[in-house]
Design an enzyme around this catalytic site. Structure first.
Site, PDB file in Angstrom:
ATOM      1  CE  LYS A 238      -4.248   1.707   1.912  1.00 22.31           C
ATOM      2  NZ  LYS A 238      -5.183   1.557   3.297  1.00 22.31           N
TER       3      LYS A 238
ATOM      4  CD  GLU B 192     -18.812  -2.885   9.056  1.00 26.22           C
ATOM      5  OE1 GLU B 192     -18.066  -2.057   8.692  1.00 26.22           O
ATOM      6  OE2 GLU B 192     -19.082  -3.879   8.446  1.00 26.22           O
TER       7      GLU B 192
ATOM      8  NE  ARG C  71     -21.459  -3.754   4.595  1.00 28.40           N
ATOM      9  CZ  ARG C  71     -20.450  -4.097   3.821  1.00 28.40           C
ATOM     10  NH1 ARG C  71     -19.089  -3.527   4.059  1.00 28.40           N
ATOM     11  NH2 ARG C  71     -20.420  -4.742   2.656  1.00 28.40           N
TER      12      ARG C  71
END
Length: 639
Positions: A289, A373, A401
């Site tokens: 990343k 979640e 969610r």
């Protein structure tokens, strides 16, 4: 402003078709130019940064080998898609990204045929790609035709349960489907849990040279003369590591790990897979990343403001007040200092929710569950049932969610989970996918739930304390992104009386009942109205559930008009007030009632103020609503 990089190859690319005639050497050069272009672009605009830098080579390789948009390429989460947008005809529009009337920061179906599926929330790509594969095999209609279905999913997104549900289904169906696991060992925050450890073990012990050699042999996919040597290499690596066993048990052929920045390996594997795959296959690519610029930043440049390329310094407006998120974190830390039962839960967003600060102070009492979640909500419910005092800090848009868990595992059992709902209302550059538009509605519908909204940062501090003291049922308090209004902060919060609002100022004719941080706009509107001879009464509800019935009925009795204001969709606070007025017979006496809510549209990215202008909820809109409700404009026109 830094100079735009020289990009002779990229200048000739107007669509992925222009990659087809390039040599492998030129594709590598193109990736270098694409990375330089992306760094320059985001330095001018700000935006999601690190994930895109990590998939530059992968993006070039995919568009070179596959035939997009006939082949459906789904990015997950799609803040990886900046290089994809540059290669698919949107290069010159990139300077508008995440701005009003500009490009979305995510893939968006209405923006380009090269964006077959929007994915601004995580863990959805494999399900969507499997849907495309079925549509292909059943001759579904598509303007761009049907070819391969390819999902590029990050290792953080892979921690979401939906990804495994989709893999299990895809493995069972056996359809040709290509999943590329972009494993950068880091989602927005360092990835959490056993999945991350599993992926790390896959390549911890062997040098990349061996993996590159193994990757070029996709074993059963290769021509027969080459299979045996490749199989031996793969088995050798598997004997030293865990290998692709988990994925293979789910019914996927496994290829990797491969170096996601090695163009030679990427092209070799992708070409082999394209030519030979006849079922679901997972390609495990290891990337960095922030590759090429921000590898050494703590967040690898997940999201950034405009910045100076030479120094990396971000250009940010000076802050006039602490952010709501920071006030929440500091308030929770203060309460946790005195109460060892206070714990905190977040779903892969410790920095965004401020819980990174809590974790520094109380590392054993802060839990990042990853992009999960549903699990996070029920995990908090279990802790509440076990006698702890959990605060579940999740963005409004992500908390959706976990709604089934809020209903069944929290509300029905009346467990005292405290939901700290960040990013309430319209959030700006992330647009409609990240707007906190619905939590007032979906939380107030639940029996027993206490729902609060902070009008300013001092109120937020009080609501943290209030939630802590509610120990017989669940509660929620919402607050927006960005800085507060600059009010004086109390050293500690005080518990508010449940279901009681507050009078801000008394006037006549019209009462404005506020819920949330539009209070500042309401007060600005009142100043304008006062100059016109109308001084409205202003009250702050504090609670959408339970409602302050006495306050609401008092306002209705003593004013000819009552207007509610909230940063949420219809069905929330204003609807509950209307229901109360109807049940109490107030409408029978002829009061004029209006509710200002978010309109029934998805509002695209812009500055928060511009988004609220579209919604009709800024100070000038409140003025107009008061005047039209009272008929003042009509009288003026007649005169």
């Amino acid at each position: 402003m830094s100079e735009r990089p020289t990009t002779p190859l990229l200048d000739k690319v107007h669509s992925p078709n222009d990659l087809k005639g390039l040599s492998d050497f030129d594709l590598k050069r193109l990736a270098d130019e694409l990375r330089a272009e992306m760094i320059w672009t985001v330095s001018q605009t700000g935006g999601h940064f690190g994930a895109g830098l990590g998939v530059v080579e992968l993006t070039v390789a995919l568009h070179s080998v596959f035939d997009t948009p006939r082949d459906k390429l789904v990015w997950d989460v799609s803040h990886q898609c900046y290089p994809h947008k540059i290669l698919t005809g949107r290069r010159e529009q990139m300077l508008t990204i995440r701005q009003k009337d500009g490009l979305s920061g995510f893939t968006k179906r209405s923006e380009s045929p090269y964006d077959p599926f929007g994915a601004a929330h995580s863990s959805t790509s494999i399900s969507a790609a499997l849907g495309f594969a079925v549509a292909r095999d059943l001759n579904g209609d598509s303007d761009t035709g049907h070819g391969d279905a390819i999902a590029v999913i990050g290792d953080g997104a892979m921690s979401g349960g939906m990804a495994f549900e989709a893999m299990n289904n895809a493995g069972h169906m056996g359809k040709r489907l290509i999943v590329i696991l972009n494993d950068n060992e880091m989602s927005i925050a360092p990835p959490t849990g056993a999945m991350s450890s599993y992926l790390s073990r896959l390549y911890a012990g062997a040098p990349f040279q061996e993996f590159k050699a193994a990757a070029k042999g996709a074993v059963s996919l290769l021509p027969p003369p080459f299979q045996e040597g490749a199989r031996r290499a793969k088995e050798l690596l598997k004997s030293a590591t865990v290998g692709g066993t988990l994925f293979e048990e789910l019914g996927f052929s496994y290829v990797g790990p491969i170096d996601g920045h090695d163009m030679e390996s990427l092209l070799s594997v992708l070409r082999t897979v394209k030519a030979r795959a006849d079922g679901p296959i997972l390609i495990h690519a290891i990337t960095q990343k922030g590759k090429g610029y921000s590898e050494h930043r703590a967040d690898r440049g997940h999201a950034t403001a405009k910045f100076n390329i030479a120094t990396g310094e971000q250009v940010k407006a000076p802050s006039n007040a602490p952010s709501y998120t920071k006030v929440f974190a500091q308030s929770l830390i203060a309460e946790a200092e005195d109460d060892p039962k206070v714990v905190a839960v977040t779903a892969a967003m410790p920095d965004g929710t401020g819980l990174d600060l809590f974790a520094e102070r109380f590392p054993s009492r802060c839990f990042d569950v990853g992009i999960a979640e549903q699990h996070g909500v029920t995990f908090a419910a279990g802790m509440a049932a076990g006698g702890l005092k959990p605060f579940c800090a999740i963005y409004s848009t992500f908390l959706q969610r976990g709604y089934d868990q809020i209903v069944h595992d929290v509300a029905i059992q009346r467990l005292p989970v405290r939901f700290a709902i960040d990013r309430a209302g319209l959030v700006g550059a992330d647009g409609c996918t990240h707007a906190g538009s619905y939590d007032i509605s979906y939380m107030t519908n639940l029996p027993g739930m206490v729902v609060m909204a902070a009008a300013d940062e001092a109120e937020l501090r009080h609501m943290v304390r209030t939630a802590l003291e509610i120990d017989d049922r669940p509660s929620a308090f919402r607050f927006p992104r960005g800085e507060g209004v600059g009010v004086e902060l109390p050293e500690r919060g005080k518990a508010l009386e449940i279901g009681k609002g507050r009078m801000i100022s008394e006037g006549n004719r019209v009462a404005i009942l506020n819920f949330g941080t539009r209070l500042k706009e309401v007060q600005e509107a009142a100043e304008t109205l006062t100059a016109r001879g109308i001084t409205p009464t202003i009250a702050d509800a504090r609670f959408a559930k339970p409602l302050d019935e006495d306050l609401i009925l008092q306002l209705a009795r003593h004013h000819e008009a009552l207007i509610t204001v909230e940063e949420g969709a219809v069905g929330g606070f204003g609807s509950h007030v209307a229901h109360l007025l109807a049940e109490k017979g107030v409408f029978d006496t002829g009061i004029k009632y209006r509710s200002m809510v978010l309109p029934d549209i998805f509002i695209d990215q812009a500055s928060p103020r511009d988004m609220y202008a579209v919604a009709g909820m800024n100070a000038e809109d409140i003025v107009a609503k008061v005047l039209t409700t009272l008929g003042v404009e009509v009288l003026t026109k007649r005169a």
